[in-house]
Design an enzyme around this catalytic site. Structure first.
Site, PDB file in Angstrom:
ATOM      1  N   LYS A 291      36.363  46.329  43.854  1.00  0.00           N
ATOM      2  CA  LYS A 291      35.903  45.317  44.807  1.00  0.00           C
ATOM      3  C   LYS A 291      34.759  45.856  45.668  1.00  0.00           C
ATOM      4  CE  LYS A 291      39.149  42.782  43.004  1.00  0.00           C
ATOM      5  NZ  LYS A 291      39.984  43.690  42.255  1.00  0.00           N
TER       6      LYS A 291
ATOM      7  N   TYR B  70      48.408  40.676  46.534  1.00  0.00           N
ATOM      8  CA  TYR B  70      47.769  40.391  45.251  1.00  0.00           C
ATOM      9  C   TYR B  70      48.840  40.148  44.180  1.00  0.00           C
ATOM     10  CZ  TYR B  70      45.332  41.119  40.862  1.00  0.00           C
ATOM     11  OH  TYR B  70      44.860  40.978  39.585  1.00  0.00           O
TER      12      TYR B  70
HETATM   13  O1  P1T Z   1      42.110  44.688  39.560  1.00  0.00           O
HETATM   14  P1  P1T Z   1      42.463  46.065  39.977  1.00  0.00           P
HETATM   15  O2  P1T Z   1      41.303  46.963  40.171  1.00  0.00           O
HETATM   16  O3  P1T Z   1      43.534  46.657  39.115  1.00  0.00           O
HETATM   17  O4  P1T Z   1      43.098  45.968  41.455  1.00  0.00           O
HETATM   18  C1  P1T Z   1      44.280  45.300  41.742  1.00  0.00           C
HETATM   19  C2  P1T Z   1      44.272  44.803  43.172  1.00  0.00           C
HETATM   20  C3  P1T Z   1      44.976  45.494  44.138  1.00  0.00           C
HETATM   21  N1  P1T Z   1      44.985  45.109  45.433  1.00  0.00           N
HETATM   22  C4  P1T Z   1      44.284  44.040  45.835  1.00  0.00           C
HETATM   23  C5  P1T Z   1      44.312  43.641  47.270  1.00  0.00           C
HETATM   24  C6  P1T Z   1      43.520  43.301  44.916  1.00  0.00           C
HETATM   25  O5  P1T Z   1      42.839  42.241  45.363  1.00  0.00           O
HETATM   26  C7  P1T Z   1      43.527  43.669  43.550  1.00  0.00           C
HETATM   27  C8  P1T Z   1      42.787  42.903  42.516  1.00  0.00           C
HETATM   28  N2  P1T Z   1      42.490  41.588  42.904  1.00  0.00           N
HETATM   29  C9  P1T Z   1      41.852  40.660  42.122  1.00  0.00           C
HETATM   30  C10 P1T Z   1      41.426  40.886  40.878  1.00  0.00           C
HETATM   31  C11 P1T Z   1      41.645  39.346  42.769  1.00  0.00           C
HETATM   32  O6  P1T Z   1      40.826  38.542  42.308  1.00  0.00           O
HETATM   33  O7  P1T Z   1      42.316  39.100  43.784  1.00  0.00           O
END
Ligand code: P1T
Length: 385
Positions: free
Chosen positions: A201, A104
């Site tokens: 998610k 990410y």
């Molecule tokens: O957005 P947040 O709750 O802070 O999480 C970060 C994060 C960490 N690890 C993975 C694999 C993720 O996909 C994400 C956040 N990702 C998105 C917002 C996205 O659209 O890919």
């Protein structure tokens, strides 16, 4: 008192770590929207002093996190990145981290823009072959950071093989389990020390909360992380804790449908003449399909694809034309979303770095929701044709 001791996964999503409400028998834990708790004498309280340190609604959620990931301790944070931040605070200047190179964009940004300047060194490497990790281990290495399946290219990394290496060299192994969820894979059972989630998610599941989670199975490590959680203070509120706890109760039924729909979408895209590559771990031509089959119960709801000739403009047109899929960041909610990683979720990774891992400008990422699959395919069809 926990309701029953040895629950199977679907039962755990509903009852895991939960206690019956002693006051009125409420079936869901009350939302304790309070900052502080009355004391009869200094230190004379019922286990709660101040809601940064502890809150009953957040605790109910943290116990659910621990239960569904087969851990002993769960911790909830204000976002996924706040959870990762807490893990990195275990480190000291001079320490080194070996991380997956496809991850990410926000995790990459946290590593390179914040922690690099505090003297932590990061190696971003391909872990398609886990043995590659050993090449980068030296006396300063402390942490292996694995995201699997990866965001956005859906590479699958062999957690058991990583754990063998981390144990041999006495390193911490952390797995970002956001894409898979414990419905599909249990990193702690495979030898990881820390499981991390963007609970924003699939765990929350309804695109209405931003939250992070850590789960461990070691008391000493849990204590260190609780200390960081309280000392740094990146906690989530009781209302959000309630919502994610509610989300977890349907995780198993949602995930089943996400996987089923993603399979139909991946198969449809694989046969489309205008599509170059389809990334979904369930496809037999996926480079790590064999590992995915071994370590995952199914292949997840995320599908990425590129257009023929790496056509950036064509990719943008496709995401703009979609009607059932919403063009938006994030993933894992009941509704289908589409994203263009190079300009959205992964724009914080320099283009040269992105392209080294295969994240091309024509890549489109789908979070396949739980609508009727026929409607999703029809939508993709009108947008691509
Ligand atoms: O957005 P947040 O709750 O802070 O999480 C970060 C994060 C960490 N690890 C993975 C694999 C993720 O996909 C994400 C956040 N990702 C998105 C917002 C996205 O659209 O890919």
């Amino acid at each position: 008192m926990q309701k029953i001791k040895h629950m199977k996964f679907n039962t755990k999503t509903i009852h895991g770590g939960q206690k019956l409400d002693p006051a009125y028998g409420a079936v869901m834990p009350p939302i304790y929207q309070t900052t502080t708790y009355a004391q009869s004498t200094p230190g004379g309280h019922k286990g709660y002093e101040y809601s940064r340190t502890n809150n009953p609604t957040r605790n109910a959620l943290e116990n659910a996190f621990a239960s569904i990931e087969n851990g002993t301790h769960g911790l909830a944070f204000g976002s996924g990145l706040a959870a990762i931040d807490a893990v990195l605070k275990l480190l000291e200047p001079g320490d080194e981290v070996i991380s997956t190179n496809d991850l990410y964009g926000g995790s990459y940004r946290l590593f390179t823009s914040i922690y690099k300047k505090f003297g932590i060194k990061f190696h971003f490497i391909s872990m398609k072959d886990a043995e590659n990790i050993e090449t980068y281990i030296n006396k300063n290495t402390k942490l292996i950071w694995v995201e699997t399946p990866t965001n956005p290219l859906l590479n699958v990394i062999d957690i058991k093989a990583c754990a063998k290496i981390s144990k041999k060299h006495q390193l911490l192994l952390a797995v970002d389990n956001t894409f898979a969820t414990p419905y599909l894979q249990l990193p702690l059972d495979l030898g990881a020390d820390i499981v991390m989630h963007s609970a924003t998610k699939y765990l929350g599941g309804h695109s209405d909360v931003v939250m992070g989670a850590l789960i461990v199975k070691d008391r000493e490590l849990a204590d260190k992380l609780y200390f960081i959680q309280n000392a740094s203070g990146a906690i989530c509120g009781p209302q959000d804790s309630f919502l994610v706890l509610r989300g977890i109760k349907t995780l198993h039924v949602r995930m089943q449908r996400h996987c089923e729909n993603a399979k139909a979408v991946a198969q449809y895209l694989s046969k489309h003449p205008k599509i170059e590559n389809v990334f979904w771990p369930g496809l037999e031509n996926h480079p790590n399909h064999k590992i995915a089959k071994e370590q995952m119960a199914d292949f997840g709801g995320m599908v990425s694809f590129t257009t023929k000739g790496n056509n950036y403009k064509e990719a943008i047109k496709i995401v703009e034309r979609l009607k059932v899929f919403t063009l938006a960041e994030s993933l894992g909610g009941v509704e289908s979303l589409a994203g263009h990683p190079a300009s959205m979720t992964h724009a914080s990774i320099p283009k040269e770095e992105r392209e080294k891992t295969g994240l091309l400008d024509s890549l489109i990422r789908l979070s396949v929701g739980i609508e009727d699959k026929e409607d999703l395919i029809e939508d993709l069809n009108q947008a691509i044709n």
